[in-house]
Motif scaffolding. Structure first.
Motif, PDB file in Angstrom:
ATOM      1  N   ALA A 178      17.851   0.119 -32.212  1.00 48.84           N
ATOM      2  CA  ALA A 178      17.326  -1.163 -31.723  1.00 48.84           C
ATOM      3  C   ALA A 178      15.810  -1.215 -31.829  1.00 48.84           C
ATOM      4  O   ALA A 178      15.243  -2.241 -32.230  1.00 48.84           O
ATOM      5  CB  ALA A 178      17.764  -1.400 -30.279  1.00 48.84           C
ATOM      6  N   LEU A 179      15.146  -0.137 -31.498  1.00 45.62           N
ATOM      7  CA  LEU A 179      13.690  -0.097 -31.592  1.00 45.62           C
ATOM      8  C   LEU A 179      13.240  -0.269 -33.044  1.00 45.62           C
ATOM      9  O   LEU A 179      12.341  -1.063 -33.337  1.00 45.62           O
ATOM     10  CB  LEU A 179      13.154   1.208 -31.012  1.00 45.62           C
ATOM     11  CG  LEU A 179      11.643   1.322 -30.911  1.00 45.62           C
ATOM     12  CD1 LEU A 179      11.062   0.207 -30.042  1.00 45.62           C
ATOM     13  CD2 LEU A 179      11.256   2.677 -30.357  1.00 45.62           C
ATOM     14  N   ALA A 239      11.780  -7.898 -26.399  1.00 47.16           N
ATOM     15  CA  ALA A 239      12.786  -6.843 -26.523  1.00 47.16           C
ATOM     16  C   ALA A 239      12.133  -5.496 -26.838  1.00 47.16           C
ATOM     17  O   ALA A 239      12.469  -4.476 -26.238  1.00 47.16           O
ATOM     18  CB  ALA A 239      13.805  -7.210 -27.601  1.00 47.16           C
ATOM     19  N   ALA A 240      11.186  -5.498 -27.771  1.00 48.36           N
ATOM     20  CA  ALA A 240      10.502  -4.254 -28.131  1.00 48.36           C
ATOM     21  C   ALA A 240       9.736  -3.690 -26.949  1.00 48.36           C
ATOM     22  O   ALA A 240       9.743  -2.482 -26.712  1.00 48.36           O
ATOM     23  CB  ALA A 240       9.559  -4.495 -29.309  1.00 48.36           C
ATOM     24  N   ALA A 259      22.315  -1.565 -27.846  1.00 51.80           N
ATOM     25  CA  ALA A 259      21.576  -0.597 -27.021  1.00 51.80           C
ATOM     26  C   ALA A 259      21.731  -0.926 -25.539  1.00 51.80           C
ATOM     27  O   ALA A 259      21.874  -0.023 -24.705  1.00 51.80           O
ATOM     28  CB  ALA A 259      20.102  -0.589 -27.413  1.00 51.80           C
ATOM     29  N   ARG A 319      18.196   6.683 -23.888  1.00 51.33           N
ATOM     30  CA  ARG A 319      17.527   6.498 -25.182  1.00 51.33           C
ATOM     31  C   ARG A 319      18.265   7.266 -26.271  1.00 51.33           C
ATOM     32  O   ARG A 319      17.745   8.213 -26.846  1.00 51.33           O
ATOM     33  CB  ARG A 319      16.066   6.920 -25.077  1.00 51.33           C
ATOM     34  CG  ARG A 319      15.291   5.998 -24.161  1.00 51.33           C
ATOM     35  CD  ARG A 319      13.834   6.332 -24.067  1.00 51.33           C
ATOM     36  NE  ARG A 319      13.181   5.349 -23.210  1.00 51.33           N
ATOM     37  CZ  ARG A 319      11.912   5.037 -23.272  1.00 51.33           C
ATOM     38  NH1 ARG A 319      11.122   5.636 -24.138  1.00 51.33           N
ATOM     39  NH2 ARG A 319      11.409   4.129 -22.463  1.00 51.33           N
ATOM     40  N   LEU A 368      12.166  -2.048 -24.614  1.00 52.83           N
ATOM     41  CA  LEU A 368      12.631  -0.787 -25.180  1.00 52.83           C
ATOM     42  C   LEU A 368      11.584   0.314 -25.052  1.00 52.83           C
ATOM     43  O   LEU A 368      11.892   1.444 -24.707  1.00 52.83           O
ATOM     44  CB  LEU A 368      13.002  -0.982 -26.661  1.00 52.83           C
ATOM     45  CG  LEU A 368      14.282  -1.765 -26.932  1.00 52.83           C
ATOM     46  CD1 LEU A 368      14.341  -2.211 -28.385  1.00 52.83           C
ATOM     47  CD2 LEU A 368      15.506  -0.957 -26.565  1.00 52.83           C
ATOM     48  N   TRP A 370      12.810   1.039 -20.774  1.00 53.48           N
ATOM     49  CA  TRP A 370      14.178   1.495 -20.999  1.00 53.48           C
ATOM     50  C   TRP A 370      14.397   2.805 -20.267  1.00 53.48           C
ATOM     51  O   TRP A 370      13.522   3.674 -20.282  1.00 53.48           O
ATOM     52  CB  TRP A 370      14.411   1.693 -22.498  1.00 53.48           C
ATOM     53  CG  TRP A 370      15.823   1.423 -22.907  1.00 53.48           C
ATOM     54  CD1 TRP A 370      16.756   2.350 -23.243  1.00 53.48           C
ATOM     55  CD2 TRP A 370      16.450   0.152 -23.040  1.00 53.48           C
ATOM     56  NE1 TRP A 370      17.936   1.727 -23.576  1.00 53.48           N
ATOM     57  CE2 TRP A 370      17.769   0.376 -23.456  1.00 53.48           C
ATOM     58  CE3 TRP A 370      16.023  -1.159 -22.834  1.00 53.48           C
ATOM     59  CZ2 TRP A 370      18.667  -0.664 -23.683  1.00 53.48           C
ATOM     60  CZ3 TRP A 370      16.915  -2.193 -23.058  1.00 53.48           C
ATOM     61  CH2 TRP A 370      18.219  -1.936 -23.482  1.00 53.48           C
ATOM     62  N   TYR A 383      19.694   3.013 -28.972  1.00 49.92           N
ATOM     63  CA  TYR A 383      18.331   2.684 -28.538  1.00 49.92           C
ATOM     64  C   TYR A 383      17.359   2.826 -29.711  1.00 49.92           C
ATOM     65  O   TYR A 383      16.558   1.938 -29.990  1.00 49.92           O
ATOM     66  CB  TYR A 383      17.911   3.604 -27.383  1.00 49.92           C
ATOM     67  CG  TYR A 383      16.413   3.623 -27.156  1.00 49.92           C
ATOM     68  CD1 TYR A 383      15.805   2.635 -26.403  1.00 49.92           C
ATOM     69  CD2 TYR A 383      15.608   4.615 -27.726  1.00 49.92           C
ATOM     70  CE1 TYR A 383      14.425   2.628 -26.212  1.00 49.92           C
ATOM     71  CE2 TYR A 383      14.242   4.615 -27.542  1.00 49.92           C
ATOM     72  CZ  TYR A 383      13.655   3.624 -26.788  1.00 49.92           C
ATOM     73  OH  TYR A 383      12.300   3.620 -26.606  1.00 49.92           O
ATOM     74  N   ARG A 384      17.436   3.965 -30.413  1.00 51.72           N
ATOM     75  CA  ARG A 384      16.535   4.201 -31.547  1.00 51.72           C
ATOM     76  C   ARG A 384      16.758   3.171 -32.650  1.00 51.72           C
ATOM     77  O   ARG A 384      15.803   2.680 -33.254  1.00 51.72           O
ATOM     78  CB  ARG A 384      16.696   5.626 -32.063  1.00 51.72           C
ATOM     79  CG  ARG A 384      16.161   6.681 -31.098  1.00 51.72           C
ATOM     80  CD  ARG A 384      16.169   8.077 -31.682  1.00 51.72           C
ATOM     81  NE  ARG A 384      17.497   8.546 -32.053  1.00 51.72           N
ATOM     82  CZ  ARG A 384      18.363   9.105 -31.215  1.00 51.72           C
ATOM     83  NH1 ARG A 384      18.037   9.275 -29.946  1.00 51.72           N
ATOM     84  NH2 ARG A 384      19.551   9.516 -31.638  1.00 51.72           N
ATOM     85  N   PHE A 389      19.760  -4.746 -30.387  1.00 50.84           N
ATOM     86  CA  PHE A 389      19.304  -4.708 -28.998  1.00 50.84           C
ATOM     87  C   PHE A 389      20.492  -4.829 -28.046  1.00 50.84           C
ATOM     88  O   PHE A 389      20.577  -4.105 -27.042  1.00 50.84           O
ATOM     89  CB  PHE A 389      18.296  -5.831 -28.741  1.00 50.84           C
ATOM     90  CG  PHE A 389      17.791  -5.864 -27.339  1.00 50.84           C
ATOM     91  CD1 PHE A 389      16.819  -4.965 -26.910  1.00 50.84           C
ATOM     92  CD2 PHE A 389      18.283  -6.778 -26.420  1.00 50.84           C
ATOM     93  CE1 PHE A 389      16.348  -4.981 -25.594  1.00 50.84           C
ATOM     94  CE2 PHE A 389      17.823  -6.806 -25.120  1.00 50.84           C
ATOM     95  CZ  PHE A 389      16.853  -5.907 -24.706  1.00 50.84           C
TER      96      PHE A 389
END
Length: 110
Positions: A73-74, A53-54, A97, A66, A57, A61, A70-71, A94
């Protein structure tokens, strides 16, 4: 839905590459997979782990997607890999996002 493209945020990529070498980082499995639309039209991708996932992203992505989710989730993925947050919480971030980016398909395997 917007296909994934290679991102241009080198700062995030450097942070992620650096974090991969930290001994306390762990690749945790999601309890429920998240299905997203992949870069190929008509193809889906099951996201099942925090590092996967990371990586999506950071590297794939859509730049125009973003936003705040998004931020979040990261950060959630990094926190989960550093064992500062529950994996389920990171998966939910995630998923949020992915919904915001219009690439979410569904949760679980069907």
């Amino acid at each position: 839905m917007t296909p994934f493209v290679i991102g241009t945020n080198t700062r995030l990529r450097r942070l992620f590459r650096w974090s991969q070498g930290v001994a306390s980082m762990r690749d945790e499995q999601f309890d429920v997979p998240v299905m997203i639309e992949s870069g190929r039209i008509g193809r889906s991708l099951y996201v099942t782990r925090t590092v996967q996932a990371a990586s999506l992203l950071v590297d794939k992505w859509p730049d125009e997607k973003r936003g705040s989710k998004y931020r979040a989730a990261l950060k959630a993925m990094m926190d989960a890999m550093e064992q500062r947050r529950a994996v389920g919480s990171a998966r939910r971030a995630f998923t949020a996002a992915a919904k915001e980016a219009n690439v979410f398909v569904r949760e679980g395997r069907h």
